[in-house]
Every structure is written in C-alpha cells, then in structure tokens.
Write a protein that holds these residues in place. Structure first.
Motif, PDB file in Angstrom:
ATOM      1  N   ARG A  23      29.467  33.999  90.394  1.00 54.25           N
ATOM      2  CA  ARG A  23      28.228  34.248  89.654  1.00 54.25           C
ATOM      3  C   ARG A  23      28.178  35.685  89.138  1.00 54.25           C
ATOM      4  NH1 ARG A  23      25.049  33.194  85.978  1.00 54.25           N
ATOM      5  NH2 ARG A  23      22.820  33.464  86.304  1.00 54.25           N
ATOM      6  N   VAL A  24      28.638  36.640  89.942  1.00 53.85           N
ATOM      7  CA  VAL A  24      28.675  38.036  89.491  1.00 53.85           C
ATOM      8  C   VAL A  24      29.608  38.176  88.303  1.00 53.85           C
ATOM      9  CG1 VAL A  24      29.362  40.375  90.138  1.00 53.85           C
ATOM     10  CG2 VAL A  24      28.025  38.987  91.719  1.00 53.85           C
ATOM     11  N   GLY A  25      30.762  37.513  88.371  1.00 54.74           N
ATOM     12  CA  GLY A  25      31.686  37.555  87.244  1.00 54.74           C
ATOM     13  C   GLY A  25      31.054  37.015  85.971  1.00 54.74           C
ATOM     14  N   GLN A  26      30.271  35.937  86.085  1.00 57.74           N
ATOM     15  CA  GLN A  26      29.593  35.379  84.921  1.00 57.74           C
ATOM     16  C   GLN A  26      28.596  36.372  84.339  1.00 57.74           C
ATOM     17  OE1 GLN A  26      27.937  31.843  86.641  1.00 57.74           O
ATOM     18  NE2 GLN A  26      29.826  30.627  86.392  1.00 57.74           N
ATOM     19  N   ARG A  27      27.865  37.074  85.210  1.00 53.84           N
ATOM     20  CA  ARG A  27      26.889  38.059  84.721  1.00 53.84           C
ATOM     21  C   ARG A  27      27.586  39.211  84.009  1.00 53.84           C
ATOM     22  NH1 ARG A  27      21.450  38.890  88.252  1.00 53.84           N
ATOM     23  NH2 ARG A  27      20.943  36.693  88.575  1.00 53.84           N
ATOM     24  N   LEU A  28      28.684  39.664  84.582  1.00 55.41           N
ATOM     25  CA  LEU A  28      29.390  40.796  83.973  1.00 55.41           C
ATOM     26  C   LEU A  28      30.000  40.390  82.632  1.00 55.41           C
ATOM     27  CD1 LEU A  28      31.056  42.393  87.128  1.00 55.41           C
ATOM     28  CD2 LEU A  28      29.096  43.229  85.830  1.00 55.41           C
ATOM     29  N   LEU A  29      30.512  39.192  82.541  1.00 58.42           N
ATOM     30  CA  LEU A  29      31.044  38.737  81.263  1.00 58.42           C
ATOM     31  C   LEU A  29      29.938  38.613  80.225  1.00 58.42           C
ATOM     32  CD1 LEU A  29      33.655  36.083  82.458  1.00 58.42           C
ATOM     33  CD2 LEU A  29      34.083  38.402  81.594  1.00 58.42           C
TER      34      LEU A  29
END
Length: 314
Positions: A23-29
């Motif tokens: 989920r953090v990766g999705q936010r950063l992308l």
C-alpha cells in the motif's frame, strides 16, 4: 527534503507504519505520477531490488518554505536559517542500475534520525541529513560538514548536535583534519557558534559501523584517540551505529576521551554482519553516558565480545 532520499521501507516505517509495504508503494507511485517524487530502483549485488523516493524540484520548493516556517519561534530558528540559506536544493538524480557510493551512508544516516526521534521525553526541533549543510568557512576558520544536524530538547533544555556517521572508509588522518580539528576549532569560538546557530555550545555524536574491516569497536577506539590528540574530546562522543539505532536513549556513549577495551577482540576477521548496522549485545547499567549527560565522565566500557555474539538490527 530532510533526508535527500528515502527507501520505500523507510517511508513506511517513518510515516505509514500502519500500512502494508504494498500500500505504501502504491501511495508513493501516485505521488510520483502527480509530480512530487521520482522513484529509483537499486540493483545491489546481494539480493532484492529496493526502491527509493526522491523529491522533485516542485517538492523541494514547497518543503523549503515549510521547514523554514516550522523552525520559526523554536530553538532551531537560527540553525534552520543557516542550513536553508540558499534557494531550494537541486533534485537528486541517480543513474539507473548504478548504486551510488554514498547510498549506504545516506540510508544509515536516515535510520539514525528515525531512531533519535524515538528518544522518550525528547523533542526534535530540527533533524536533517543534508550533504555539505554548512558554509565552507566562517569567522576565519574552515567549518566541518556534519552528516546530520539535530536540535533536540530534553527536560526543557535544547541542544545543538552535529552527527558524524563513520563507516570505516576514510583514513584516521582525514578524520582528524576534516572533522576532529574543525570541530575543536569551532568549539573554541562560542561567539561564532552563537552567531551561526543560536547556541553557545554543541556536541558531536559519532556513530561507528566499520564497513571495511568489520571491527567497529576497534575503529571506535582509534577515533577516540584521534579526537583526544586533536583536543576535541570535550565535544565528541562515540558509539556503535547499531547501539544508536536499537537503543538511542540508553547509556551507550563513550565520551571525555573514554574508549572501549579492545584487548580481548579478535583481529577483525569478523562476521560480515558487522558491516550491516550491527550491534554487540547491550547490557544494562551505567557503563557509559546517556545522550543528555555527555558532559559528565563516562564509566567503564562494556565487556568485549567476539564475532559470534553479533546481532543485526533490522
């Protein structure tokens, strides 16, 4: 902007601990698509492909103004004005599939900042790991270039702390010339320290990892001797990077020229884990100084231990 770059895992631990890595990766992308970040993927020799987030020029411009505003009316106001003296920094760009030499050092400095922020009853008014944060010279002397700068308050008293994270790559002569001697010269000019930072005094927290030889306690003892010869012992305190990350509030600091007893250590054919933010088991007791009692004499050093007693802090 405080940390130049952060791994996706560091962003999760510092900002979104309740979210999954996915989920953090999705936010950063999503932030990257909106123009706030660029992302970069490391290709280390040993496993994994960790991703990093780097602020864009747009993000740096906004962060520059926010950091300056946050520091107003705090003990960090003068320090912030000096470190933010120029226009927002240029965005950091990294070549694809090429690990920059500074990456491990920067990542570990960021982890140290996260650890210091967890010290109970302490408040961080300022915490940055910027490269070359200070002017080259001031008041007729060459200034050091700390790896991190803290303004930290404890028991109602704010302190200025410069940080040096030593990975064992530079020579002892270089440490003396560019660090110990420069900090000693600056400490001898309290009026200049006050003019530049708004404090009369400062401390230097030196964290030691020793990625080259894998003998961090031996390296630490050598650095203590160098600081003593450069008349910097009254401002420099030393600890292992692993201790600082795992137990930042504990009495882990060698200060006032006190060094560990390394006579029982094996000669540096040590576990490779000692090159990855290691820590020897930390025993309880007042052997050394706690982070806010560094101007008192340090007590006896910890017992020595061998490479088979090493554990790694994740």
């Amino acid at each position: 902007m405080r940390c130049r770059l952060l791994s996706f895992d560091q962003v999760r631990r510092a900002v979104f601990p309740q979210l999954s890595p996915q989920r953090v990766g999705q936010r950063l992308l999503a932030l990257a698509e909106a123009g706030w970040l660029t992302t970069w993927e490391d290709v280390p020799r040993l496993g994994g492909r960790p991703k990093y987030a780097l602020p864009t020029r747009r993000a740096l411009t906004v962060a520059h103004a926010l950091l300056a505003a946050e520091a107003l009316a705090t003990p960090a106001a003068r320090t912030a004005s000096l470190l933010l003296r120029s226009a927002p920094r240029r965005p950091l760009t990294l070549a694809p599939r090429t690990t920059p030499a500074f990456l491990a050092h920067q990542r570990e400095c960021n982890d140290l900042l996260f650890a210091f922020a967890t010290i109970p009853d302490a408040r961080l008014h300022w915490a940055t790991t910027l490269d070359r944060p200070l002017p080259l010279r001031a008041g007729g002397i060459a200034l050091p270039q700390p790896d991190f700068v803290l303004v930290i308050e404890h028991a109602g008293v704010a302190s200025l702390v410069f940080g040096e994270h030593d990975r064992g790559h530079e020579s002892l002569a270089h440490f003396r010339r560019t660090k110990a001697e420069r900090y000693a010269a600056l400490a001898a000019r309290p009026a200049l320290v006050r003019e530049l930072f708004g404090f009369d005094h400062f401390m230097v927290w030196v964290t030691v990892l020793d990625a080259r030889a894998g003998a961090p306690l031996r390296r630490l003892a050598s650095l203590v001797q160098v600081a003593s010869r450069a008349a910097a012992s009254d401002v420099m305190a030393f600890t292992l990077a692993g201790w600082a990350i795992s137990s930042p509030a504990a009495p882990i600091w060698f200060c006032d020229g006190t060094a560990p007893d390394t006579r029982g250590l094996t000669a540096a054919k040590a576990s490779p884990l000692l090159r990855a933010v290691p820590t020897y088991p930390l025993q309880h007791g007042d052997r050394m100084a706690a982070p806010f009692a560094l101007r008192t004499a340090c007590a006896t050093p910890p017992p020595t231990c061998g490479a088979d007693e090493v554990r790694v802090v994740h």
